[in-house]
Motif scaffolding. Structure first.
Motif, PDB file in Angstrom:
ATOM      1  N   TRP A   1       5.891   4.268   4.276  1.00 55.84           N
ATOM      2  CA  TRP A   1       5.698   5.642   3.561  1.00 55.84           C
ATOM      3  C   TRP A   1       6.271   4.622   2.245  1.00 55.84           C
ATOM      4  O   TRP A   1       5.688   5.082   1.370  1.00 55.84           O
ATOM      5  CB  TRP A   1       6.794   6.872   3.742  1.00 55.84           C
ATOM      6  CG  TRP A   1       6.160   7.179   4.708  1.00 55.84           C
ATOM      7  CD1 TRP A   1       4.531   7.713   5.511  1.00 55.84           C
ATOM      8  CD2 TRP A   1       6.648   8.993   4.700  1.00 55.84           C
ATOM      9  NE1 TRP A   1       4.113   8.153   6.564  1.00 55.84           N
ATOM     10  CE2 TRP A   1       5.601   9.038   6.216  1.00 55.84           C
ATOM     11  CE3 TRP A   1       7.719   9.545   4.946  1.00 55.84           C
ATOM     12  CZ2 TRP A   1       5.716  10.880   6.854  1.00 55.84           C
ATOM     13  CZ3 TRP A   1       7.817  11.159   5.578  1.00 55.84           C
ATOM     14  CH2 TRP A   1       7.021  11.034   6.404  1.00 55.84           C
TER      15      TRP A   1
ATOM     16  N   HIS B   1       3.280   2.895   1.446  1.00 52.55           N
ATOM     17  CA  HIS B   1       2.095   3.484   0.297  1.00 52.55           C
ATOM     18  C   HIS B   1       2.310   4.276  -0.450  1.00 52.55           C
ATOM     19  O   HIS B   1       1.518   4.234  -1.730  1.00 52.55           O
ATOM     20  CB  HIS B   1       1.967   4.538   1.432  1.00 52.55           C
ATOM     21  CG  HIS B   1       1.651   4.797   3.168  1.00 52.55           C
ATOM     22  ND1 HIS B   1       1.179   3.936   3.608  1.00 52.55           N
ATOM     23  CD2 HIS B   1       2.332   5.633   4.024  1.00 52.55           C
ATOM     24  CE1 HIS B   1       0.905   3.463   4.456  1.00 52.55           C
ATOM     25  NE2 HIS B   1       1.381   5.270   5.329  1.00 52.55           N
ATOM     26  N   ALA B   2       3.543   4.707  -1.298  1.00 55.47           N
ATOM     27  CA  ALA B   2       4.155   5.341  -2.176  1.00 55.47           C
ATOM     28  C   ALA B   2       4.329   3.876  -3.168  1.00 55.47           C
ATOM     29  O   ALA B   2       3.288   3.435  -4.394  1.00 55.47           O
ATOM     30  CB  ALA B   2       5.421   5.589  -2.220  1.00 55.47           C
ATOM     31  N   TYR B   3       4.275   2.401  -2.845  1.00 56.84           N
ATOM     32  CA  TYR B   3       4.385   1.112  -3.415  1.00 56.84           C
ATOM     33  C   TYR B   3       2.189   1.173  -3.910  1.00 56.84           C
ATOM     34  O   TYR B   3       2.189   0.845  -4.998  1.00 56.84           O
ATOM     35  CB  TYR B   3       4.373   0.366  -3.101  1.00 56.84           C
ATOM     36  CG  TYR B   3       5.555  -0.925  -4.381  1.00 56.84           C
ATOM     37  CD1 TYR B   3       6.349  -1.256  -4.390  1.00 56.84           C
ATOM     38  CD2 TYR B   3       4.234  -2.462  -4.383  1.00 56.84           C
ATOM     39  CE1 TYR B   3       6.284  -2.225  -4.999  1.00 56.84           C
ATOM     40  CE2 TYR B   3       4.469  -3.147  -4.925  1.00 56.84           C
ATOM     41  CZ  TYR B   3       6.210  -2.913  -5.356  1.00 56.84           C
ATOM     42  OH  TYR B   3       6.274  -4.319  -6.293  1.00 56.84           O
TER      43      TYR B   3
ATOM     44  N   ILE C   1      -0.146   3.251  -3.713  1.00 58.42           N
ATOM     45  CA  ILE C   1      -0.089   3.855  -4.898  1.00 58.42           C
ATOM     46  C   ILE C   1       0.349   4.352  -6.302  1.00 58.42           C
ATOM     47  O   ILE C   1      -0.285   3.721  -7.569  1.00 58.42           O
ATOM     48  CB  ILE C   1      -0.124   5.069  -4.549  1.00 58.42           C
ATOM     49  CG1 ILE C   1      -0.770   5.659  -3.068  1.00 58.42           C
ATOM     50  CG2 ILE C   1      -0.053   6.873  -5.285  1.00 58.42           C
ATOM     51  CD1 ILE C   1      -0.481   7.139  -2.124  1.00 58.42           C
ATOM     52  N   ILE C   2       1.144   3.400  -6.603  1.00 62.12           N
ATOM     53  CA  ILE C   2       2.213   3.580  -7.458  1.00 62.12           C
ATOM     54  C   ILE C   2       1.435   2.612  -8.687  1.00 62.12           C
ATOM     55  O   ILE C   2       0.799   2.645  -9.524  1.00 62.12           O
ATOM     56  CB  ILE C   2       3.102   3.147  -7.683  1.00 62.12           C
ATOM     57  CG1 ILE C   2       4.248   4.599  -7.340  1.00 62.12           C
ATOM     58  CG2 ILE C   2       4.023   2.822  -9.349  1.00 62.12           C
ATOM     59  CD1 ILE C   2       5.504   4.594  -7.361  1.00 62.12           C
TER      60      ILE C   2
ATOM     61  N   LEU D   1       0.454   4.443 -12.861  1.00 57.11           N
ATOM     62  CA  LEU D   1       1.238   5.264 -13.514  1.00 57.11           C
ATOM     63  C   LEU D   1       1.570   5.986 -15.307  1.00 57.11           C
ATOM     64  O   LEU D   1       2.204   6.096 -15.486  1.00 57.11           O
ATOM     65  CB  LEU D   1       2.938   6.337 -13.732  1.00 57.11           C
ATOM     66  CG  LEU D   1       3.501   5.877 -11.285  1.00 57.11           C
ATOM     67  CD1 LEU D   1       4.925   5.520 -11.726  1.00 57.11           C
ATOM     68  CD2 LEU D   1       3.260   6.851 -10.951  1.00 57.11           C
TER      69      LEU D   1
ATOM     70  N   ASP E   1      -0.796  11.227 -12.114  1.00 60.97           N
ATOM     71  CA  ASP E   1      -0.650   9.545 -11.157  1.00 60.97           C
ATOM     72  C   ASP E   1       0.450  10.831  -9.873  1.00 60.97           C
ATOM     73  O   ASP E   1       0.655  10.077  -9.032  1.00 60.97           O
ATOM     74  CB  ASP E   1       0.056   8.665 -11.869  1.00 60.97           C
ATOM     75  CG  ASP E   1      -1.257   8.536 -12.567  1.00 60.97           C
ATOM     76  OD1 ASP E   1      -2.257   8.676 -12.667  1.00 60.97           O
ATOM     77  OD2 ASP E   1      -1.256   7.560 -13.406  1.00 60.97           O
ATOM     78  N   LEU E   2       1.326  11.597 -10.210  1.00 60.29           N
ATOM     79  CA  LEU E   2       2.569  11.489  -9.682  1.00 60.29           C
ATOM     80  C   LEU E   2       2.489  12.377  -8.283  1.00 60.29           C
ATOM     81  O   LEU E   2       2.315  12.262  -7.310  1.00 60.29           O
ATOM     82  CB  LEU E   2       3.705  12.133 -11.092  1.00 60.29           C
ATOM     83  CG  LEU E   2       4.810  11.414 -11.323  1.00 60.29           C
ATOM     84  CD1 LEU E   2       5.739  12.578 -12.050  1.00 60.29           C
ATOM     85  CD2 LEU E   2       5.704  10.329 -10.409  1.00 60.29           C
TER      86      LEU E   2
ATOM     87  N   LEU F   1       1.481  10.460  -5.472  1.00 57.27           N
ATOM     88  CA  LEU F   1       2.505  10.165  -3.858  1.00 57.27           C
ATOM     89  C   LEU F   1       2.365  11.464  -3.324  1.00 57.27           C
ATOM     90  O   LEU F   1       3.443  11.164  -2.383  1.00 57.27           O
ATOM     91  CB  LEU F   1       3.745  10.364  -5.320  1.00 57.27           C
ATOM     92  CG  LEU F   1       4.270   9.186  -6.340  1.00 57.27           C
ATOM     93  CD1 LEU F   1       4.909   9.097  -6.487  1.00 57.27           C
ATOM     94  CD2 LEU F   1       3.280   8.258  -5.276  1.00 57.27           C
TER      95      LEU F   1
ATOM     96  N   VAL G   1       1.014  10.049   0.591  1.00 64.48           N
ATOM     97  CA  VAL G   1       1.948   9.401   1.240  1.00 64.48           C
ATOM     98  C   VAL G   1       2.367   9.259   2.367  1.00 64.48           C
ATOM     99  O   VAL G   1       2.127   8.729   3.093  1.00 64.48           O
ATOM    100  CB  VAL G   1       3.542   8.528   1.353  1.00 64.48           C
ATOM    101  CG1 VAL G   1       3.866   8.433   1.394  1.00 64.48           C
ATOM    102  CG2 VAL G   1       3.098   8.023  -0.622  1.00 64.48           C
TER     103      VAL G   1
END
Length: 314
Positions: free
Chosen positions: A261, A264-266, A268-269, A274, A280-281, A284, A287
């Motif tokens: 997870w 995944h977040a890394y 997407i960021i 951002l 963009d937030l 998340l 995720v």
């Protein structure tokens, strides 16, 4: 504002060739011959070598973070692979690998310009060719080549090599002593296999950065997302995780899930950068989606169930 010297000079050919500033006399700059820019400089629009005085932007730091994570993730993978089910040394080896990579990152930043600070100065990446200046050395007469190869993306290219070197040195200093002390549950030949694996993947990572650094710079967010999705699906399938309760049976499965997870977040960021937090937030929130989708559909794709239904149909 400086005014250039009025001497008539031939045009500076090549995409990355430039003239160094030899001296400044009042408001007049005196330039040298056209050639390679010194380290820490790159050409401006007027083919003059200018010192890199900017700082890495958010995307640059995310790229460096990705390159820093690669050896750590590989360390953890091979430690887990070779530690054995009965070995209690895996956790300490994981923590030692984290310490090695973390210390290597800090030392690398402290030694980078400006020395003694965790901040670094850099040149802005403008296009893919900035990573491969050696391919753009001009040949004015088609015989003599003017060599203008320099690090136009300073220091994003070389700082990764320095980091890998420190990772390797710290691993060779710390890990063998630790493994020899605590890896009692493993045979003599198995104790150091995770270290031997690192001696293979560090050269591979070095070649990967040397050849594909520019491609990785632009593609790493998508690489993170794809690989993290594939490895999560493979792990959950191999571990026979089909229901939420299966994740709670072993804490290790939850650790693996949360690690994916985070990846995944890394990713997407890194893709969104951002730039617009209000847009963009919320991304998340996606995720956990792949893991939830797998858990909700795994029972319908169980091979034994499919074969049973196929047999009943006939």
């Amino acid at each position: 504002m400086f005014r250039a010297a009025v001497d008539i000079q031939p045009a500076c050919l090549g995409l990355y060739c430039g003239r160094t500033v030899l001296s400044v006399n009042g408001s007049v700059e005196i330039y040298g011959d056209c050639g390679v820019c010194p380290r820490g400089q790159r050409t401006d629009d007027n083919k003059i070598c200018r010192e890199c005085v900017g700082s890495p932007d958010r995307y640059d730091w995310l790229y460096l973070g990705f390159m820093a994570m690669l050896p750590l993730v590989l360390h953890w993978f091979f430690i887990e692979w070779y530690s054995g089910k009965k070995s209690s040394s895996a956790l300490l080896q994981h923590l030692t690998a984290l310490l090695e990579c973390g210390a290597a990152a800090v030392v690398t930043l402290l030694l980078s310009d400006p020395a003694g600070s965790l901040h670094i100065r850099s040149c802005r990446v403008k296009k893919l060719s900035d990573w491969y200046t050696m391919l753009y050395n001009p040949s004015p007469d088609y015989i003599t080549t003017v060599h203008c190869t320099h690090e136009a993306v300073y220091p994003l290219y070389t700082i990764v090599f320095i980091y890998y070197a420190f990772c390797l040195v710290l691993m060779m200093l710390l890990r063998p002593l630790l493994v020899k002390k605590i890896a009692c549950g493993l045979g003599r030949s198995d104790r150091f296999k995770s270290i031997y694996a690192a001696l293979y993947f560090f050269p591979i990572l070095t070649v990967l950065q040397a050849v594909g650094g520019g491609l990785l710079y632009y593609a790493f967010p998508y690489i993170i997302l794809v690989l993290s999705l594939v490895t999560l699906a493979v792990y959950m399938s191999a571990s026979e995780v089909e229901f939420f309760k299966d994740l709670l049976v072993r804490k290790k499965r939850l650790v693996v899930l949360f690690s994916h997870w985070l990846l995944h977040a890394y990713g997407i960021i890194s893709i969104s950068k951002l730039d617009k937090l209000e847009q963009d937030l919320p991304l998340l929130a996606l995720v956990p989606a792949p893991a939830l989708f797998y858990l909700l559909t795994a029972k319908y794709t169980e091979p034994s169930r499919i074969l049973a239904e196929t047999g009943n149909g006939h």
